[in-house]
Design a protein around this motif. Structure first.
Motif, PDB file in Angstrom:
ATOM      1  N   GLU A  88       0.839  -1.206   0.000  1.00 12.87           N
ATOM      2  CA  GLU A  88       0.000   0.000   0.000  1.00 12.87           C
ATOM      3  C   GLU A  88       0.871   1.252   0.000  1.00 12.87           C
ATOM      4  N   ALA A  89       1.931   1.250   0.821  1.00 15.52           N
ATOM      5  CA  ALA A  89       2.796   2.432   0.928  1.00 15.52           C
ATOM      6  C   ALA A  89       3.633   2.642  -0.327  1.00 15.52           C
ATOM      7  N   GLU A  90       4.151   1.553  -0.915  1.00 15.24           N
ATOM      8  CA  GLU A  90       5.065   1.674  -2.044  1.00 15.24           C
ATOM      9  C   GLU A  90       4.346   1.871  -3.369  1.00 15.24           C
ATOM     10  N   LEU A  91       3.209   1.159  -3.534  1.00 12.93           N
ATOM     11  CA  LEU A  91       2.575   1.104  -4.851  1.00 12.93           C
ATOM     12  C   LEU A  91       1.113   1.540  -4.861  1.00 12.93           C
ATOM     13  N   GLY A  92       0.568   1.844  -3.682  1.00 10.12           N
ATOM     14  CA  GLY A  92      -0.855   2.144  -3.620  1.00 10.12           C
ATOM     15  C   GLY A  92      -1.693   0.931  -3.961  1.00 10.12           C
ATOM     16  N   SER A  94      -3.759  -2.263  -2.856  1.00 12.63           N
ATOM     17  CA  SER A  94      -4.482  -2.860  -1.742  1.00 12.63           C
ATOM     18  C   SER A  94      -5.172  -4.129  -2.240  1.00 12.63           C
ATOM     19  N   VAL A  95      -4.484  -5.254  -2.079  1.00 14.31           N
ATOM     20  CA  VAL A  95      -5.005  -6.550  -2.520  1.00 14.31           C
ATOM     21  C   VAL A  95      -4.612  -7.600  -1.492  1.00 14.31           C
ATOM     22  N   PRO A  96      -5.325  -8.730  -1.486  1.00 16.79           N
ATOM     23  CA  PRO A  96      -4.922  -9.795  -0.558  1.00 16.79           C
ATOM     24  C   PRO A  96      -3.534 -10.326  -0.893  1.00 16.79           C
ATOM     25  N   VAL A  97      -2.768 -10.622   0.141  1.00 13.44           N
ATOM     26  CA  VAL A  97      -1.466 -11.258  -0.049  1.00 13.44           C
ATOM     27  C   VAL A  97      -1.707 -12.741  -0.269  1.00 13.44           C
TER      28      VAL A  97
END
Length: 381
Positions: A88-92, A94-97
């Protein structure tokens, strides 16, 4: 630095960086920061894929070499939580790992701490999401690279980790690494030639031998026809649309299920018909490099009359439709390998032959018998 996790130290590990000309922590402060942390360090890395199988590689924030997205596990985080935060911080993003692909343990480097890196799958991302990643386009930004290209630009300690993780992805397994090297007994990533050499040298214990042996995926299918000789096909709700298949599915071998039991169960679950399979018509072997072999047992389901066809009740959320099709229409509905398997089974059923040994739907070549060549014998005159 010889070894660093794929994250970066906080901007303010000691003191206020604004008081220094560079605004960044000094090398000594970085060493002190990591030396004060419990051992070992734990990091989480993502193999982010797009629909074409390309890997997302981004430039490092504190060195010139490229890196994979990820970072250090902080406080009470799990590796999955830490990776989600970093993405989220690096690439924006937001997906399940996704699932764990590899664990890489690295010996202490200049920072004096060993490092354990968890490598997780993320994606494949839908095309629109892959193209909209923050920092995924533009100059000096993250790039989508084919795996072979990514191996070339990543640091020497990270490229083998990516290679082993992708091998685990395609094999449906897990890679056990130390300093990026797959260990004896690693279920994935171990070079086949090295595995063979270790086996011949007697270097495996029983557990490692089982873990390192190649795996195969097994399935059972049933060939039904109607009174007109048409083949019963089903359309799955998953996979490529417009592709049809035979009734059947995977064999639950871990539960002790046999191929014949699986064929009957699958027909009951998919079609609502509890019918004992007939004789085995063929066994098909298929293999694609880097993936487990696939073995399919094909059984004769016999001829279904109008009453039996009328009792078909498709499994909800699994199958969309069923239909009975002439053999001439198979080419447009099923994959070439499956078409060849069905045609071979129909011939075996009509001729009373089999079971057949098929490789990708083609008859396997039997070894030729050795014998004397035919010809006129030489004799005494």
């Amino acid at each position: 630095m010889p070894e660093r996790p794929s994250d970066r130290p906080p901007d303010r590990p000691y003191g206020d960086p604004s008081e220094r000309p560079s605004g960044r922590p000094s090398p000594d402060e970085v060493r002190q920061y990591y030396a004060a942390r419990p051992s070992p360090l734990v990091a989480a890395t993502a193999i982010v894929l797009d629909p074409a199988g390309r890997v997302l590689v981004r430039p490092a924030s504190y060195r010139s070499a490229a890196e994979l997205p990820g970072g250090t596990v902080e406080d009470t985080e799990t590796p999955e939580e830490a990776l989600a935060r970093e993405l989220e911080a690096e690439l924006g993003l937001s997906v399940p790992v996704g699932r764990l692909l590899a664990v890489d343990s690295r010996r202490p480097g200049s920072l004096g701490r060993s490092l354990i890196t968890h490598v997780h799958l993320v994606g494949p991302l839908p095309p629109e999401q892959a193209g909209a990643l923050r920092g995924a386009t533009g100059r000096a930004a993250a790039r989508w690279l084919a795996p072979e290209e990514a191996y070339e630009v990543l640091p020497a300690r990270v490229a083998p980790r990516l290679r082993a993780a992708l091998a685990a992805l395609y094999a449906g397994s897990l890679a056990h690494l130390v300093d990026g090297v797959p260990q004896p007994g690693s279920p994935a990533g171990l070079d086949p030639l090295r595995r063979t050499a270790l086996e011949h040298a007697g270097s495996f214990d029983a557990a490692s031998h089982r873990a390192a042996r190649p795996k195969a995926i097994t399935a059972a299918s049933v060939v039904f026809t109607d009174s007109a000789g048409r083949i019963l096909l089903v359309e799955p709700s998953y996979g490529n649309s417009g592709r049809w298949n035979l009734p059947g599915g995977g064999i639950d071998s871990d539960l002790g299920e046999t191929p014949r039991d699986a064929a009957r169960r699958e027909v009951r679950e998919e079609l609502g018909l509890d019918l004992a399979p007939g004789r085995l018509l063929a066994v098909n072997w298929a293999h694609k490099h880097g993936y487990p072999a696939r073995i399919r047992f094909l059984y004769d389901g016999g001829v279904l009359g109008a009453a039996a066809l009328g009792r078909i009740r498709l499994a909800p959320f699994e199958l969309l439709r069923w239909r009975a099709v002439p053999a001439a229409d198979l080419r447009d509905l099923v994959k070439p390998s499956l078409r060849r398997q069905i045609e071979a089974c129909l011939r075996a059923r009509a001729e009373g032959t089999g079971p057949l040994e098929l490789h990708a739907g083609r008859p396997a070549e039997a070894p030729r018998k050795k014998g004397r060549k035919k010809g006129r014998k030489k004799g005494k005159r």
